[in-house]
Design an enzyme around this catalytic site. Structure first.
Site, PDB file in Angstrom:
ATOM      1  N   SER A 126     -34.960   9.093   4.205  1.00 36.02           N
ATOM      2  CA  SER A 126     -36.082   9.044   3.283  1.00 36.02           C
ATOM      3  C   SER A 126     -35.850   7.951   2.244  1.00 36.02           C
ATOM      4  CB  SER A 126     -36.247  10.398   2.579  1.00 36.02           C
ATOM      5  OG  SER A 126     -37.370  10.379   1.715  1.00 36.02           O
ATOM      6  N   LYS A 177     -35.958  16.724   7.589  1.00 39.61           N
ATOM      7  CA  LYS A 177     -36.707  15.508   7.279  1.00 39.61           C
ATOM      8  C   LYS A 177     -38.163  15.655   7.708  1.00 39.61           C
ATOM      9  CE  LYS A 177     -37.493  11.151   6.179  1.00 39.61           C
ATOM     10  NZ  LYS A 177     -38.737  10.797   6.831  1.00 39.61           N
ATOM     11  N   HIS A 180     -39.756  17.738   5.111  1.00 41.13           N
ATOM     12  CA  HIS A 180     -39.895  16.839   3.952  1.00 41.13           C
ATOM     13  C   HIS A 180     -41.174  16.027   4.057  1.00 41.13           C
ATOM     14  CE1 HIS A 180     -39.513  12.604   2.656  1.00 41.13           C
ATOM     15  NE2 HIS A 180     -38.773  13.004   1.645  1.00 41.13           N
ATOM     16  N   ASN A 181     -41.435  15.479   5.242  1.00 43.89           N
ATOM     17  CA  ASN A 181     -42.633  14.660   5.420  1.00 43.89           C
ATOM     18  C   ASN A 181     -43.902  15.502   5.390  1.00 43.89           C
ATOM     19  OD1 ASN A 181     -40.715  12.670   5.759  1.00 43.89           O
ATOM     20  ND2 ASN A 181     -41.776  11.687   7.441  1.00 43.89           N
ATOM     21  N   GLU A 184     -44.537  16.046   1.845  1.00 45.63           N
ATOM     22  CA  GLU A 184     -45.045  14.761   1.344  1.00 45.63           C
ATOM     23  C   GLU A 184     -46.543  14.622   1.627  1.00 45.63           C
ATOM     24  OE1 GLU A 184     -44.555  10.714   3.594  1.00 45.63           O
ATOM     25  OE2 GLU A 184     -42.704  11.135   2.485  1.00 45.63           O
TER      26      GLU A 184
END
Length: 312
Positions: A126, A177, A180-181, A184
């Site tokens: 990231s 991850k 996480h996205n 986001e």
């Protein structure tokens, strides 16, 4: 340390230069030659092909880092007869997959690679191209926890302080991850909707001034608000050159799908992904805001387009 790095796109170039800055030796390969020549000029060594790249790694274990696009391209450079890096590594060597790969693909690949005695590490990266170049945030997964100690000096150098961690067995790094996205997606969507509401209101609000105020002590102070301010300064508050159709690379979709599989309600993440899908036929100022944010932190292309006030 000596690292072989395959794939010199926006992220791979930045990581290579970051490694060189910290005194690591880097052997690079890329399908197009221009990035290779620039990295060689910066101090890297060129691998003429995958076999040559691995041969030039002199230490043990050999470490090869893939920064190729997720999916079939990564698959090819892992397993194909000519380009597959597994064909040239030995027992105990290490492969790092730094793409935004689907964690389910990672788990499947891990079984094939571990069967050859090679250690397979998934690392979600990231921070975008700037992070790759100047200090990223990374999330690691691997069945062999001993590889954490091996890679710690390298990861300490490549990341901001306290900016990386090991999260468990194979797939864990790219799983967190992926989530996480997905988070986001939701954060960007909320910011974009808020600014679209203000754009449609009776008030003539100075968005450059507002983003500056928001980013000094407010609850929503964040890098995203800072990037939005940079976007307004680059493209203007009307965002006339920015597409209201929003691209996506899959992680939000995967997060929504996994949430459904696990029986977890995730209406924000699912809704923000659906918005991007629907934006193909319904571009809007909200979409332009999300496009600008993607451009500012990830370097994603912003295409020219127009929006209609009725589609806010």
């Amino acid at each position: 340390m000596q690292i072989g790095l395959i794939g010199l796109g926006k992220m791979g170039r930045g990581l290579s230069l970051n490694m060189l800055d910290h005194g690591h030796e880097v052997v690079v390969w890329n399908r197009s030659k221009d990035p290779v020549e620039k990295l060689v000029a910066a101090g890297a060594e060129e691998g003429k092909d995958i076999k040559d790249l691995v041969a030039k790694l002199e230490g043990e274990p050999k470490i090869v880092w893939l920064m190729m696009p997720a999916g079939e391209v990564t698959e090819q450079f892992l397993f194909s007869e000519i380009d597959g890096v597994v064909n040239y590594l030995n027992e105990g060597d290490v492969i790092i997959d730094g793409a935004n790969s689907n964690y389910k693909d990672t788990k499947r690949r891990n079984k094939q690679i571990v069967a050859k005695g090679i250690r397979y590490v998934d690392i979600g990266v990231s921070g975008g191209p700037v992070g790759a170049r100047k200090g990223a945030c990374m999330m690691m997964g691997c069945d062999d926890a001993t590889v954490v100690e091996l890679l710690t000096p390298l990861l300490d150098d490549l990341n901001v302080e306290k900016g990386w961690g090991y999260f468990g067995k194979s797939g864990a790094g790219q799983f967190v991850k992926m989530v996480h996205n997905g988070i986001e997606y939701g954060m960007m969507q909320a910011i974009a909707e808020g600014f679209a509401i203000m754009k449609a209101s009776e008030y003539e609000i100075d968005f450059d001034k507002l983003t500056d105020v928001y980013n000094h002590g407010s609850v929503i102070e964040s890098r995203l608000i800072g990037w939005l301010q940079s976007g307004f300064r680059e493209y203007g508050e009307e965002l006339g050159e920015v597409s209201g159709t929003v691209g996506h690379l899959g992680e939000g979709k995967w997060t929504a799908e996994v949430a459904e599989e696990l029986g977890v309600d995730a209406p924000i993440i699912s809704g923000s992904f659906k918005f991007r899908e629907d934006s193909k036929d319904n571009p809007s100022y909200t979409g332009q805001i999300v496009s600008v944010l993607r451009n500012q932190f990830g370097g994603h292309t912003v295409k020219k387009g127009k929006w209609k006030k009725s589609s806010l």
